[in-house]
Design a protein around this motif. Structure first.
Motif, PDB file in Angstrom:
ATOM      1  N   TYR A  42       4.785   6.214 -18.818  1.00  0.00           N
ATOM      2  CA  TYR A  42       5.049   5.953 -18.756  1.00  0.00           C
ATOM      3  C   TYR A  42       4.349   4.911 -19.846  1.00  0.00           C
ATOM      4  O   TYR A  42       4.378   4.480 -20.518  1.00  0.00           O
ATOM      5  N   GLU A  65       3.654   0.522 -12.343  1.00  0.00           N
ATOM      6  CA  GLU A  65       2.753   1.837 -11.524  1.00  0.00           C
ATOM      7  C   GLU A  65       1.472   2.145 -10.815  1.00  0.00           C
ATOM      8  O   GLU A  65       1.266   2.682  -9.438  1.00  0.00           O
ATOM      9  N   GLU A 150      12.101   8.858 -11.082  1.00  0.00           N
ATOM     10  CA  GLU A 150      11.912   7.898 -10.278  1.00  0.00           C
ATOM     11  C   GLU A 150      12.243   8.253  -9.033  1.00  0.00           C
ATOM     12  O   GLU A 150      12.523   8.290  -7.605  1.00  0.00           O
ATOM     13  N   HIS A 183      13.112   0.993 -10.993  1.00  0.00           N
ATOM     14  CA  HIS A 183      12.898   2.108 -11.784  1.00  0.00           C
ATOM     15  C   HIS A 183      13.839   2.172 -12.163  1.00  0.00           C
ATOM     16  O   HIS A 183      13.912   2.561 -13.387  1.00  0.00           O
TER      17      HIS A 183
HETATM   18 MN    MN Z   1       8.116   3.875 -10.574  1.00  0.00          MN
END
Ligand code: MN
Ligand code: MN
Length: 293
Positions: A42, A65, A150, A183
């Motif tokens: 990300y 995270e 996720e 998420h």
């Molecule tokens: Mn996550």
């Protein structure tokens, strides 16, 4: 910029040391579905993102995270704390120390090589790699990948929760698992906030192939479902499988320059097979007499 808050995102209470469990938990520290992979996935997407909403979302989740990485790494460190001291100070009899470190997983590697700290490996000791990151720089591709990532992280946490009866670890893992659910929801909302999100990219698919189900199998077991039948789908029949989809020859051709054509022809001539030959081979020579009984 980053600044470090000394508090963990979730309190870690480990009941007792357990190096074998520590090595299994490394799956979420340095494994493909673990927290470092998530943070890097990300973070790198966020840096390149032009949409202000997605950029904010990606960098927020990337940073969270890293907080998860800190929590799972702290659990690993607590589980290994006793072994770390024992090994550093050679506190136990050799046999006892050997037994305590080889109880399971790769806990011996963690202790001998990494001194009992959380290592950036998966639960089998395979080093973390950037190859775990599969971003392509297209938001509808990458959000779909993030949703899948996720959901994988959620399942791995669920499996880890199933193998420990330590209530403090179960509690912390339950928090981390639940955050991956949140998420996944955010990434799904972000994907569907893009008006035209399917198919990915700018080009439409070519009709009729974009709604064609290729029934590529013969024999019993063909099953109908919304994935292959209904108003959105055309299905091939058996005879379609003997023709090219485009109705063409189904051959592969290329126009070669004359000099390349010559070398290809020379190669074909040199390596041509003779269908009328019956050569004696090593297999024939070694086969021996046929035993008849
Ligand atoms: Mn996550
Ligand atoms: Mn996480």
């Amino acid at each position: 910029m980053f600044s470090h808050n000394k508090r963990l995102q979730y309190t870690v209470r480990v009941a007792e040391p357990n190096p074998a469990l520590a090595s299994l938990l490394l799956e979420q520290f340095g494994g493909p579905d673990g927290e470092l992979a998530a943070a890097m996935r990300y973070f790198t997407q966020g840096l390149a993102e032009e949409d202000p909403g997605r950029k904010d979302l990606l960098l927020d989740i990337a940073t969270e995270e890293l907080s998860h990485l800190e929590v799972i790494g702290s659990i690993v460190a607590m589980l290994n704390k006793g072994a770390k001291g024992d090994l550093a100070e050679a506190a136990l009899e050799e046999a006892e120390l050997y037994k305590s470190l080889t109880a399971g997983g790769n806990s011996h590697t963690q202790s001998i090589l990494y001194g009992g700290g959380p290592a950036l490996t998966n639960s089998s000791g395979v080093p973390w790699t950037a190859a775990y990151i599969d971003s392509r720089g297209d938001p509808t591709c990458d959000l779909r990948s993030n949703i899948a990532a996720e959901s994988r992280a959620k399942i791995i946490y669920e499996r880890l929760i199933a193998i420990t009866d330590d209530p403090g670890i179960k509690d912390a893992l339950g928090f981390l698992m639940t955050r991956e659910i949140a998420h996944q929801k955010s990434f799904e909302k972000a994907l569907y906030s893009i008006a035209d999100n399917f198919p990915p990219g700018r080009l439409a698919g070519v009709a009729p192939y974009d709604s064609l189900y290729v029934n590529a199998s013969t024999g019993p077991g063909d099953t109908q479902g919304p994935w292959n039948s209904g108003p959105e789908w055309e299905t091939t029949d058996e005879s379609d499988m003997t023709r090219s989809a485009d109705g063409g020859e189904g051959t592969a051709e290329v126009k070669l320059p004359a000099d390349q054509m010559k070398t290809v022809e020379a190669m074909m001539l040199r390596t041509a097979s003779d269908p009328n030959s019956d050569p004696l081979t090593g297999a024939d020579l070694g086969a021996g007499a046929v035993i008849d009984d």
